[in-house]
Design a protein around this motif. Structure first.
Motif, short mmCIF file in Angstrom:
data_model
loop_
_atom_site.label_atom_id
_atom_site.label_comp_id
_atom_site.label_asym_id
_atom_site.label_seq_id
_atom_site.Cartn_x
_atom_site.Cartn_y
_atom_site.Cartn_z
N LEU A 12 -0.35 -13.26 17.65
CA LEU A 12 0.99 -13.37 17.55
C LEU A 12 1.63 -13.67 16.20
O LEU A 12 2.82 -13.32 16.03
CB LEU A 12 1.47 -14.24 18.60
N ARG A 13 0.59 -14.36 15.47
CA ARG A 13 1.22 -14.68 13.97
C ARG A 13 1.17 -13.61 12.96
O ARG A 13 1.50 -13.49 11.84
CB ARG A 13 0.40 -15.90 13.66
N LEU A 14 0.27 -12.64 13.20
CA LEU A 14 -0.05 -11.62 12.20
C LEU A 14 1.22 -10.65 11.79
O LEU A 14 1.92 -10.30 12.63
CB LEU A 14 -1.16 -10.65 12.74
N THR A 15 0.96 -10.44 10.72
CA THR A 15 1.93 -9.42 10.00
C THR A 15 1.36 -8.12 9.35
O THR A 15 0.02 -8.22 9.10
CB THR A 15 2.82 -9.78 9.11
N ARG A 16 1.90 -7.22 9.24
CA ARG A 16 1.27 -5.84 8.49
C ARG A 16 0.61 -6.45 7.10
O ARG A 16 -0.44 -5.54 6.94
CB ARG A 16 2.35 -4.85 8.36
N ARG A 17 1.06 -7.33 6.68
CA ARG A 17 0.61 -7.72 5.32
C ARG A 17 -0.90 -8.26 5.60
O ARG A 17 -1.63 -8.33 4.35
CB ARG A 17 1.39 -8.74 4.69
N ASP A 32 1.69 1.82 12.76
CA ASP A 32 3.08 1.54 13.33
C ASP A 32 3.59 0.27 13.28
O ASP A 32 4.64 -0.11 14.20
CB ASP A 32 2.58 2.06 14.90
N PHE A 33 2.97 -0.71 12.53
CA PHE A 33 3.41 -1.96 12.48
C PHE A 33 4.58 -1.93 11.80
O PHE A 33 4.86 -1.29 10.94
CB PHE A 33 2.22 -2.88 11.96
N PRO A 34 5.59 -2.92 12.29
CA PRO A 34 7.00 -3.11 11.49
C PRO A 34 6.54 -3.73 9.92
O PRO A 34 5.54 -4.29 9.75
CB PRO A 34 7.47 -4.21 12.24
N ALA A 35 7.40 -3.16 9.15
CA ALA A 35 7.00 -3.55 7.56
C ALA A 35 7.11 -5.14 7.35
O ALA A 35 6.72 -5.68 6.60
CB ALA A 35 8.16 -2.91 6.74
N PHE A 36 7.96 -5.60 8.02
CA PHE A 36 8.42 -7.19 8.22
C PHE A 36 8.33 -7.71 9.53
O PHE A 36 8.42 -7.11 10.35
CB PHE A 36 9.62 -7.54 7.38
N GLY A 37 7.92 -9.18 9.30
CA GLY A 37 7.90 -9.93 10.65
C GLY A 37 6.58 -9.67 11.48
O GLY A 37 5.77 -9.04 11.04
N SER A 77 10.48 -4.67 24.18
CA SER A 77 11.88 -4.73 23.78
C SER A 77 12.38 -4.96 22.40
O SER A 77 13.45 -4.67 21.83
CB SER A 77 12.67 -5.88 24.45
N GLY A 78 11.23 -4.91 21.57
CA GLY A 78 11.10 -5.08 20.16
C GLY A 78 11.40 -6.57 19.98
O GLY A 78 11.46 -6.92 18.43
N GLU A 79 11.38 -7.60 20.67
CA GLU A 79 11.60 -9.10 20.31
C GLU A 79 10.17 -9.58 20.09
O GLU A 79 9.09 -9.05 20.71
CB GLU A 79 12.25 -9.78 21.58
N ALA A 80 10.19 -10.84 19.46
CA ALA A 80 8.99 -11.45 19.31
C ALA A 80 8.50 -12.24 20.54
O ALA A 80 9.43 -12.60 21.27
CB ALA A 80 9.07 -12.34 18.24
#
Length: 273
Positions: A125-130, A166-171, A178-181
């Motif tokens: 849950l902490r991972l980002t695309r980066r 398909d990961f969001p560019a940020f966050g 729903s798109g929420e964290a």
């Protein structure tokens, strides 16, 4: 911080303790009182959950003891079988992921990374695309001993590489439908657990928990040839004793090594003669 858990989760635990022990002064809490009250209140919980709650309660009592100077009781905790080896085979994992793609596509990336990278749910849950670059996942974690940050590098499968697109560019990379964290890992575990249970039942697969997907990762890479030291690195265990729970997954090469050593010894003996 001591329990390395979400503050809201620990807060909920503490509220539960207050409800259970509101008629007892903290310095009067004994192991017997804890046993009596929790046995009835937590009779439907699994041993692992009870042990987690009692670990948090021990931390609370130790903190109170530091402030008010009373003897902390040694709480009786249930034994948990850490050697649980429930997992998917490679074929079962593929069947399950195909089912998720058909029936719960939003969760496909969640399950793919849990199975193919072996990360813990709270890490996921902490991972980002980066974090997914150059064909690897760089998973950072702060160690308990010295507070330094360590990074483990996990090669990415084709399934994960497809998911990353398909990961969001940020966050956060992994979100609710729903798109929420996700609010907490417990929240995510509840939803993912329901999907996992449904899929296993429909496909006739072993009934697994979400954490068993990490066991699946360990099993699959061990069957591919990884040894215990490899598993320790990939799973991010600080102490190899944690990894030894998975040693049953590692194919034993002892017979091969012993035979090779004996053949070599026989050869040297004959040469001497």
């Amino acid at each position: 911080r001591m329990e390395k858990s979400d503050i809201r989760t620990i807060g909920a635990h503490c509220d539960m303790f207050v409800s259970l022990f509101k008629d007892v002064a903290v310095e009067d809490i004994t192991a017997d009182i804890v046993q009596t009250k929790t046995t009835e209140a937590w009779k439907t919980l699994k041993a692992g959950s009870v042990r987690r709650y009692l670990n948090t309660m021990s931390a609370v009592l130790n903190h109170a003891s530091d402030r008010w100077g009373f003897k902390v009781p040694k709480l009786k905790k249930p034994v948990v079988d850490d050697a649980r080896d429930a997992h998917f085979s490679a074929e079962e994992a593929n069947l399950f992921l195909e089912w998720v793609e058909r029936n719960h596509r939003h969760y496909l990336a969640h399950f793919t990374v849990l199975i193919d990278c072996g990360v813990r749910l709270n890490e996921l849950l902490r991972l980002t695309r980066r974090d997914f670059k150059e064909g690897v996942l760089r998973m950072q974690r702060r160690t308990t001993g010295n507070g330094k940050t360590e990074t483990r590098v996990i090669p990415l499968t084709n399934g994960v590489l497809l998911a990353v697109k398909d990961f969001p560019a940020f966050g956060p990379a992994f979100l609710k439908p729903s798109g929420e964290a996700w609010r907490t890992s417990a929240d995510a575990s509840s939803y993912l657990g329901k999907v996992l249970k449904e899929g296993c039942a429909e496909l006739g697969l072993p009934a697994l928990r979400v954490h068993d997907l990490r066991h699946t990762f360990a099993y699959l890479v061990a069957q591919a040839g990884a040894d215990v030291a490899d598993l320790q690195t990939l799973l991010g265990h600080e102490d190899i004793s944690q990894t030894m729970r998975y040693r049953g997954f590692v194919l034993s090469r002892a017979k091969q090594f012993v035979t090779a050593a004996r053949d070599s010894s026989d050869g040297e003996t004959r040469a001497c003669k």
